[in-house]
Scaffold this motif. Structure first.
Motif, mmCIF file in Angstrom:
data_model
loop_
_atom_site.group_PDB
_atom_site.id
_atom_site.type_symbol
_atom_site.label_atom_id
_atom_site.label_comp_id
_atom_site.label_asym_id
_atom_site.label_seq_id
_atom_site.Cartn_x
_atom_site.Cartn_y
_atom_site.Cartn_z
ATOM 1 N N LEU A 168 0.837 -1.192 0.000
ATOM 2 C CA LEU A 168 0.000 0.000 0.000
ATOM 3 C C LEU A 168 0.876 1.248 0.000
ATOM 4 N N GLY A 169 0.600 2.167 -0.940
ATOM 5 C CA GLY A 169 1.365 3.396 -1.035
ATOM 6 C C GLY A 169 2.555 3.325 -1.973
ATOM 7 N N VAL A 170 2.850 2.139 -2.498
ATOM 8 C CA VAL A 170 3.965 1.956 -3.429
ATOM 9 C C VAL A 170 3.415 1.767 -4.844
ATOM 10 N N THR A 171 3.988 2.459 -5.812
ATOM 11 C CA THR A 171 3.544 2.350 -7.196
ATOM 12 C C THR A 171 4.767 2.207 -8.113
ATOM 13 N N PHE A 172 4.502 1.792 -9.357
ATOM 14 C CA PHE A 172 5.556 1.805 -10.365
ATOM 15 C C PHE A 172 5.695 3.234 -10.886
ATOM 16 N N THR A 220 23.689 2.790 -16.830
ATOM 17 C CA THR A 220 22.572 1.872 -17.055
ATOM 18 C C THR A 220 21.758 2.268 -18.293
ATOM 19 N N GLN A 221 21.159 3.443 -18.267
ATOM 20 C CA GLN A 221 20.336 3.935 -19.358
ATOM 21 C C GLN A 221 20.786 5.337 -19.767
ATOM 22 N N THR A 222 20.617 5.658 -21.032
ATOM 23 C CA THR A 222 20.910 7.023 -21.488
ATOM 24 C C THR A 222 19.904 7.996 -20.887
ATOM 25 N N ASN A 223 18.645 7.636 -20.962
ATOM 26 C CA ASN A 223 17.559 8.412 -20.364
ATOM 27 C C ASN A 223 16.729 7.491 -19.483
ATOM 28 N N ILE A 224 16.293 8.007 -18.352
ATOM 29 C CA ILE A 224 15.512 7.177 -17.442
ATOM 30 C C ILE A 224 14.190 6.775 -18.092
ATOM 31 N N ALA A 225 13.884 5.493 -18.057
ATOM 32 C CA ALA A 225 12.664 4.982 -18.683
ATOM 33 C C ALA A 225 12.418 3.550 -18.231
ATOM 34 N N PHE A 226 11.163 3.145 -18.317
ATOM 35 C CA PHE A 226 10.823 1.758 -18.058
ATOM 36 C C PHE A 226 11.231 0.884 -19.237
ATOM 37 N N SER A 227 11.395 -0.399 -18.988
ATOM 38 C CA SER A 227 11.568 -1.350 -20.073
ATOM 39 C C SER A 227 10.348 -1.277 -20.984
ATOM 40 N N GLY A 228 10.505 -1.760 -22.210
ATOM 41 C CA GLY A 228 9.415 -1.703 -23.164
ATOM 42 C C GLY A 228 8.193 -2.477 -22.709
ATOM 43 N N ALA A 229 7.062 -2.141 -23.301
ATOM 44 C CA ALA A 229 5.809 -2.820 -22.960
ATOM 45 C C ALA A 229 5.893 -4.305 -23.302
ATOM 46 N N ALA A 232 14.872 -1.585 -17.227
ATOM 47 C CA ALA A 232 14.736 -1.008 -15.887
ATOM 48 C C ALA A 232 13.280 -1.022 -15.448
ATOM 49 N N LEU A 233 13.073 -1.255 -14.165
ATOM 50 C CA LEU A 233 11.763 -1.129 -13.524
ATOM 51 C C LEU A 233 11.960 -0.226 -12.310
ATOM 52 N N TYR A 234 11.041 0.728 -12.131
ATOM 53 C CA TYR A 234 11.171 1.702 -11.047
ATOM 54 C C TYR A 234 9.933 1.679 -10.142
ATOM 55 N N LEU A 235 10.212 1.868 -8.830
ATOM 56 C CA LEU A 235 9.150 1.963 -7.827
ATOM 57 C C LEU A 235 9.309 3.275 -7.065
ATOM 58 N N THR A 236 8.193 3.794 -6.574
ATOM 59 C CA THR A 236 8.264 4.974 -5.710
ATOM 60 C C THR A 236 7.156 4.926 -4.663
ATOM 61 N N ASP A 237 7.456 5.503 -3.507
ATOM 62 C CA ASP A 237 6.441 5.678 -2.462
ATOM 63 C C ASP A 237 6.231 7.153 -2.172
ATOM 64 N N ALA A 268 10.912 8.145 -1.856
ATOM 65 C CA ALA A 268 12.120 7.619 -2.485
ATOM 66 C C ALA A 268 11.746 6.927 -3.788
ATOM 67 N N VAL A 269 12.754 6.694 -4.611
ATOM 68 C CA VAL A 269 12.586 5.942 -5.859
ATOM 69 C C VAL A 269 13.601 4.801 -5.842
ATOM 70 N N ALA A 270 13.143 3.614 -6.178
ATOM 71 C CA ALA A 270 14.023 2.452 -6.260
ATOM 72 C C ALA A 270 13.998 1.933 -7.693
ATOM 73 N N GLY A 271 15.118 1.452 -8.156
ATOM 74 C CA GLY A 271 15.182 0.937 -9.513
ATOM 75 C C GLY A 271 15.898 -0.400 -9.582
ATOM 76 N N THR A 272 15.434 -1.239 -10.507
ATOM 77 C CA THR A 272 16.131 -2.486 -10.833
ATOM 78 C C THR A 272 16.543 -2.389 -12.284
ATOM 79 N N THR A 273 17.833 -2.456 -12.555
ATOM 80 C CA THR A 273 18.330 -2.312 -13.921
ATOM 81 C C THR A 273 19.049 -3.578 -14.363
ATOM 82 N N VAL A 274 19.043 -3.803 -15.691
ATOM 83 C CA VAL A 274 19.743 -4.947 -16.276
ATOM 84 C C VAL A 274 20.557 -4.443 -17.464
ATOM 85 N N THR A 275 21.860 -4.586 -17.382
ATOM 86 C CA THR A 275 22.733 -4.184 -18.480
ATOM 87 C C THR A 275 23.023 -5.378 -19.376
#
Length: 219
Positions: free
Chosen positions: A118-122, A134-143, A181-186, A189-196
């Protein structure tokens, strides 16, 4: 002399009776009010601190769970010699591990579909810069896609981290891709999981109010 002794005995007896009466009477109203006030002050200080700590721990747990699921997808792809992915449903606030079923030609969910706390979103709020290297510009992985190629339809409000049968990250066309990358926020703070492309899976954290993020890697 006898009079003095008798007087002292009466005084000692009186003190004993008075102490016993005081004990029987218990706490006074003032004593009780002071204790209640003290409890109220302690609660007023402790409750916000405790609530913030619990919320922060839930957010951290969600971030760790997403990273763990991405790592599991990588191993699952190699072990089953097929494609595997972590599918984040941004609108529903859930994530799940999916494997490509070669026989049925469909993505199937393995394990449970996990909801965020509760209170946490992507999302990444106002953060404008991606974690370093990790990324040139911050963004989610593709759909996520219905099938294996770009010719198949995308699934709305989703983001997918996909691995091929060798455990390497790929895009929707099946080509090597190191910007997942997948990002979460409450909100705090913002948390990210990245894969190079190597592939290296990393977990990150930054305060949410910064535009130029102060990303820190977490284990």
């Amino acid at each position: 002399m006898q009079f003095v002794l008798a007087t002292r005995q009466r005084q000692a007896s009186c003190r004993s009776r008075c102490a016993r009466v005081a004990r029987e009477q218990g706490f006074s109203l003032i004593d009780i009010l002071m204790v209640v006030a003290l409890i109220g002050i302690i609660a007023a200080i402790a409750v916000p601190v405790t609530g913030s700590a619990v919320s922060g721990q839930k957010f951290n747990n969600d971030s760790q769970a997403v990273t763990n699921r991405v790592g599991l997808a990588k191993m699952r792809a190699s072990a089953a010699y097929t494609r595997a992915r972590v599918r984040a449903n941004i609108a529903a606030r859930t994530f799940a591990l999916e494997r490509w079923d070669k026989t049925a030609n469909v993505w199937v969910t393995e394990g449970t579909i996990t909801p965020l706390s509760l209170g946490v979103t992507f999302g990444f709020g106002t953060i404008a810069t991606a974690p370093p290297n990790t990324q040139t510009n911050i963004a989610f992985s593709g759909a996520c896609r219905v099938g294996l190629t770009n010719a198949t339809a995308t699934i709305a409000n989703t983001a997918c981290v996909v691995f091929n049968s060798r455990g390497l990250p790929i895009d929707g066309a099946g080509l090597p891709f190191g910007g997942h990358a997948l990002y979460l926020t409450d909100g705090k703070a913002v948390a990210g999981t990245t894969v190079t492309a190597t592939p290296r899976i990393r977990r990150w954290w930054t305060p949410a109010h910064l535009a130029a993020a102060a990303w820190r890697e977490r284990q």
